[in-house]
Design a protein around this motif. Sequence first.
Motif, PDB file in Angstrom:
ATOM      1  N   MET A   1      43.088  63.371  56.064  1.00 32.31           N
ATOM      2  CA  MET A   1      43.158  62.223  57.075  1.00 32.31           C
ATOM      3  C   MET A   1      43.331  61.040  55.996  1.00 32.31           C
ATOM      4  SD  MET A   1      40.936  61.240  60.133  1.00 32.31           S
ATOM      5  CE  MET A   1      40.278  59.891  60.582  1.00 32.31           C
ATOM      6  N   PHE A   2      42.475  60.818  55.152  1.00 32.65           N
ATOM      7  CA  PHE A   2      42.890  59.788  54.020  1.00 32.65           C
ATOM      8  C   PHE A   2      43.414  60.173  52.841  1.00 32.65           C
ATOM      9  CE2 PHE A   2      38.862  57.966  56.356  1.00 32.65           C
ATOM     10  CZ  PHE A   2      39.726  56.775  56.632  1.00 32.65           C
ATOM     11  N   SER A   3      44.037  59.430  52.394  1.00 39.68           N
ATOM     12  CA  SER A   3      45.192  59.895  51.120  1.00 39.68           C
ATOM     13  C   SER A   3      44.075  59.798  49.889  1.00 39.68           C
ATOM     14  CB  SER A   3      46.470  59.516  50.839  1.00 39.68           C
ATOM     15  OG  SER A   3      46.128  57.891  50.614  1.00 39.68           O
ATOM     16  N   LYS A   4      44.213  60.078  48.798  1.00 36.86           N
ATOM     17  CA  LYS A   4      43.497  60.160  47.593  1.00 36.86           C
ATOM     18  C   LYS A   4      43.782  58.882  47.121  1.00 36.86           C
ATOM     19  CE  LYS A   4      43.122  64.745  46.016  1.00 36.86           C
ATOM     20  NZ  LYS A   4      43.400  65.791  44.903  1.00 36.86           N
ATOM     21  N   LYS A   5      45.000  58.146  47.141  1.00 35.52           N
ATOM     22  CA  LYS A   5      45.119  56.829  46.650  1.00 35.52           C
ATOM     23  C   LYS A   5      44.335  55.789  47.409  1.00 35.52           C
ATOM     24  CE  LYS A   5      49.709  57.835  45.258  1.00 35.52           C
ATOM     25  NZ  LYS A   5      51.234  57.646  45.528  1.00 35.52           N
ATOM     26  N   LEU A   6      44.354  55.998  48.727  1.00 33.24           N
ATOM     27  CA  LEU A   6      43.291  55.260  49.592  1.00 33.24           C
ATOM     28  C   LEU A   6      41.982  54.990  49.176  1.00 33.24           C
ATOM     29  CD1 LEU A   6      43.321  52.952  51.817  1.00 33.24           C
ATOM     30  CD2 LEU A   6      42.918  54.734  53.288  1.00 33.24           C
ATOM     31  N   GLY A   7      41.335  56.191  48.900  1.00 26.53           N
ATOM     32  CA  GLY A   7      40.097  56.245  48.395  1.00 26.53           C
ATOM     33  C   GLY A   7      39.810  55.700  46.992  1.00 26.53           C
ATOM     34  N   PHE A   8      40.631  55.827  46.046  1.00 26.95           N
ATOM     35  CA  PHE A   8      40.738  55.246  44.749  1.00 26.95           C
ATOM     36  C   PHE A   8      40.784  53.896  44.959  1.00 26.95           C
ATOM     37  CE2 PHE A   8      42.197  59.213  42.802  1.00 26.95           C
ATOM     38  CZ  PHE A   8      40.985  60.080  42.403  1.00 26.95           C
ATOM     39  N   ALA A   9      41.653  53.447  45.816  1.00 26.82           N
ATOM     40  CA  ALA A   9      41.732  51.919  45.973  1.00 26.82           C
ATOM     41  C   ALA A   9      40.403  51.179  46.461  1.00 26.82           C
ATOM     42  CB  ALA A   9      43.021  51.470  46.885  1.00 26.82           C
ATOM     43  N   LEU A  10      39.934  51.982  47.565  1.00 26.80           N
ATOM     44  CA  LEU A  10      38.607  51.445  47.990  1.00 26.80           C
ATOM     45  C   LEU A  10      37.469  51.429  47.089  1.00 26.80           C
ATOM     46  CD1 LEU A  10      38.572  52.973  51.550  1.00 26.80           C
ATOM     47  CD2 LEU A  10      38.991  50.685  50.906  1.00 26.80           C
ATOM     48  N   GLY A  11      37.606  52.580  46.223  1.00 29.08           N
ATOM     49  CA  GLY A  11      36.534  52.539  45.153  1.00 29.08           C
ATOM     50  C   GLY A  11      36.505  51.628  44.182  1.00 29.08           C
ATOM     51  N   ALA A  12      37.896  51.222  43.756  1.00 28.78           N
ATOM     52  CA  ALA A  12      38.020  50.280  42.902  1.00 28.78           C
ATOM     53  C   ALA A  12      37.918  48.671  43.358  1.00 28.78           C
ATOM     54  CB  ALA A  12      39.790  50.254  42.383  1.00 28.78           C
ATOM     55  N   LEU A  13      38.179  48.563  44.577  1.00 24.79           N
ATOM     56  CA  LEU A  13      37.795  47.404  45.228  1.00 24.79           C
ATOM     57  C   LEU A  13      36.385  47.124  45.298  1.00 24.79           C
ATOM     58  CD1 LEU A  13      38.699  44.670  46.836  1.00 24.79           C
ATOM     59  CD2 LEU A  13      38.329  46.110  49.092  1.00 24.79           C
ATOM     60  N   VAL A  14      35.418  48.070  45.709  1.00 23.73           N
ATOM     61  CA  VAL A  14      33.900  48.119  45.661  1.00 23.73           C
ATOM     62  C   VAL A  14      33.460  47.780  44.181  1.00 23.73           C
ATOM     63  CG1 VAL A  14      31.700  49.398  45.757  1.00 23.73           C
ATOM     64  CG2 VAL A  14      33.696  49.419  47.608  1.00 23.73           C
ATOM     65  N   ILE A  15      33.987  48.407  43.243  1.00 20.11           N
ATOM     66  CA  ILE A  15      33.378  48.054  41.950  1.00 20.11           C
ATOM     67  C   ILE A  15      33.816  46.888  41.354  1.00 20.11           C
ATOM     68  CG2 ILE A  15      33.974  48.912  39.275  1.00 20.11           C
ATOM     69  CD1 ILE A  15      34.145  51.686  40.337  1.00 20.11           C
ATOM     70  N   PHE A  16      35.222  46.264  41.866  1.00 19.13           N
ATOM     71  CA  PHE A  16      35.721  44.878  41.498  1.00 19.13           C
ATOM     72  C   PHE A  16      34.500  43.779  42.106  1.00 19.13           C
ATOM     73  CE2 PHE A  16      38.060  41.074  42.795  1.00 19.13           C
ATOM     74  CZ  PHE A  16      38.214  40.615  41.461  1.00 19.13           C
ATOM     75  N   LEU A  17      34.301  44.036  43.175  1.00 15.95           N
ATOM     76  CA  LEU A  17      33.435  43.032  44.127  1.00 15.95           C
ATOM     77  C   LEU A  17      32.021  42.977  43.446  1.00 15.95           C
ATOM     78  CD1 LEU A  17      34.258  43.483  47.738  1.00 15.95           C
ATOM     79  CD2 LEU A  17      35.092  41.584  46.327  1.00 15.95           C
ATOM     80  N   ALA A  18      31.555  44.195  43.056  1.00 12.18           N
ATOM     81  CA  ALA A  18      30.083  44.375  42.471  1.00 12.18           C
ATOM     82  C   ALA A  18      30.152  43.659  41.129  1.00 12.18           C
ATOM     83  CB  ALA A  18      29.596  45.803  42.189  1.00 12.18           C
ATOM     84  N   ALA A  19      31.293  43.885  40.461  1.00 14.72           N
ATOM     85  CA  ALA A  19      31.368  43.219  39.245  1.00 14.72           C
ATOM     86  C   ALA A  19      31.531  41.472  39.418  1.00 14.72           C
ATOM     87  CB  ALA A  19      32.606  43.616  38.265  1.00 14.72           C
ATOM     88  N   VAL A  20      32.005  41.262  40.323  1.00 14.62           N
ATOM     89  CA  VAL A  20      32.267  39.768  40.410  1.00 14.62           C
ATOM     90  C   VAL A  20      30.930  39.183  41.006  1.00 14.62           C
ATOM     91  CG1 VAL A  20      33.188  37.966  42.227  1.00 14.62           C
ATOM     92  CG2 VAL A  20      34.696  39.683  40.997  1.00 14.62           C
ATOM     93  N   ALA A  21      30.034  39.856  41.821  1.00 11.78           N
ATOM     94  CA  ALA A  21      28.925  39.243  42.189  1.00 11.78           C
ATOM     95  C   ALA A  21      27.747  39.515  41.157  1.00 11.78           C
ATOM     96  CB  ALA A  21      28.278  40.323  43.360  1.00 11.78           C
ATOM     97  N   PHE A  22      28.070  40.465  40.320  1.00 15.22           N
ATOM     98  CA  PHE A  22      27.087  40.510  38.936  1.00 15.22           C
ATOM     99  C   PHE A  22      27.432  39.083  38.021  1.00 15.22           C
ATOM    100  CE2 PHE A  22      26.430  41.769  34.423  1.00 15.22           C
ATOM    101  CZ  PHE A  22      25.241  41.889  34.543  1.00 15.22           C
ATOM    102  N   ILE A  23      28.587  39.024  37.898  1.00 12.77           N
ATOM    103  CA  ILE A  23      29.112  37.774  37.043  1.00 12.77           C
ATOM    104  C   ILE A  23      28.688  36.434  37.632  1.00 12.77           C
ATOM    105  CG2 ILE A  23      31.055  36.629  36.202  1.00 12.77           C
ATOM    106  CD1 ILE A  23      32.418  39.121  35.670  1.00 12.77           C
ATOM    107  N   LEU A  24      28.826  36.449  39.036  1.00 11.79           N
ATOM    108  CA  LEU A  24      28.189  35.085  39.533  1.00 11.79           C
ATOM    109  C   LEU A  24      26.597  34.979  39.693  1.00 11.79           C
ATOM    110  CD1 LEU A  24      30.993  34.772  42.630  1.00 11.79           C
ATOM    111  CD2 LEU A  24      30.629  33.550  40.355  1.00 11.79           C
ATOM    112  N   GLY A  25      25.970  36.022  39.715  1.00 10.33           N
ATOM    113  CA  GLY A  25      24.670  35.908  40.001  1.00 10.33           C
ATOM    114  C   GLY A  25      23.777  35.555  38.664  1.00 10.33           C
ATOM    115  N   ARG A  26      24.466  35.941  37.418  1.00 14.70           N
ATOM    116  CA  ARG A  26      23.957  36.022  36.264  1.00 14.70           C
ATOM    117  C   ARG A  26      23.164  34.460  36.018  1.00 14.70           C
ATOM    118  NH1 ARG A  26      28.118  37.176  31.867  1.00 14.70           N
ATOM    119  NH2 ARG A  26      28.737  35.099  32.463  1.00 14.70           N
ATOM    120  N   PRO A  27      21.908  34.494  35.527  1.00 11.90           N
ATOM    121  CA  PRO A  27      21.482  33.261  35.105  1.00 11.90           C
ATOM    122  C   PRO A  27      22.219  32.650  33.955  1.00 11.90           C
ATOM    123  CG  PRO A  27      20.125  34.996  34.056  1.00 11.90           C
ATOM    124  CD  PRO A  27      21.273  35.744  35.199  1.00 11.90           C
ATOM    125  N   PRO A  28      21.866  31.105  33.879  1.00 14.94           N
ATOM    126  CA  PRO A  28      22.682  30.680  32.779  1.00 14.94           C
ATOM    127  C   PRO A  28      21.800  30.783  31.592  1.00 14.94           C
ATOM    128  CG  PRO A  28      21.336  28.940  34.197  1.00 14.94           C
ATOM    129  CD  PRO A  28      21.525  30.286  35.014  1.00 14.94           C
TER     130      PRO A  28
END
Length: 128
Positions: A1-28
């Motif tokens: 039903m889902f293609s492998k490319k769509l699965g990889f794209a969703l996985g990459a998006l989740v990892i990217f959003l987690a990295a952005v949240a980690f960077i923004l949430g770091r203490p000074p």
Amino acid sequence: MFSKKLGFALGALVIFLAAVAFILGRPPHRDARIYPLVRHYSPFVVENGLGGLTIKRKDDPKFKREPDTVNFYTQLQALEQSWAKKHLRLHGNTLQILDDRGKTLKEIPLKKPSEKRFVEEYYGVKAR
């Protein structure tokens, strides 16, 4: 039903959003020598509970802030800066910690230019 490319794209998006949240949430950056000395006199305490981190005051049991994870350290820094306006003074290379009446509780000699820069940037205290 889902293609492998769509699965990889969703996985990459989740990892990217987690990295952005980690960077923004770091203490000074906090100076390893100065911050613990000043924190001893600061009225704010950070507690870890089931709902996450909480900011409380030592002298006011009714005061309680529970900011979200991304904004936690910015709110803590803003509270510490508002406290520092009245309770911290920078004279040359000496940091004075004052009580509520303006009496000097402790004087801390600043040994490096980076320590003075930390006090000016983190607490917003300018040298007089």
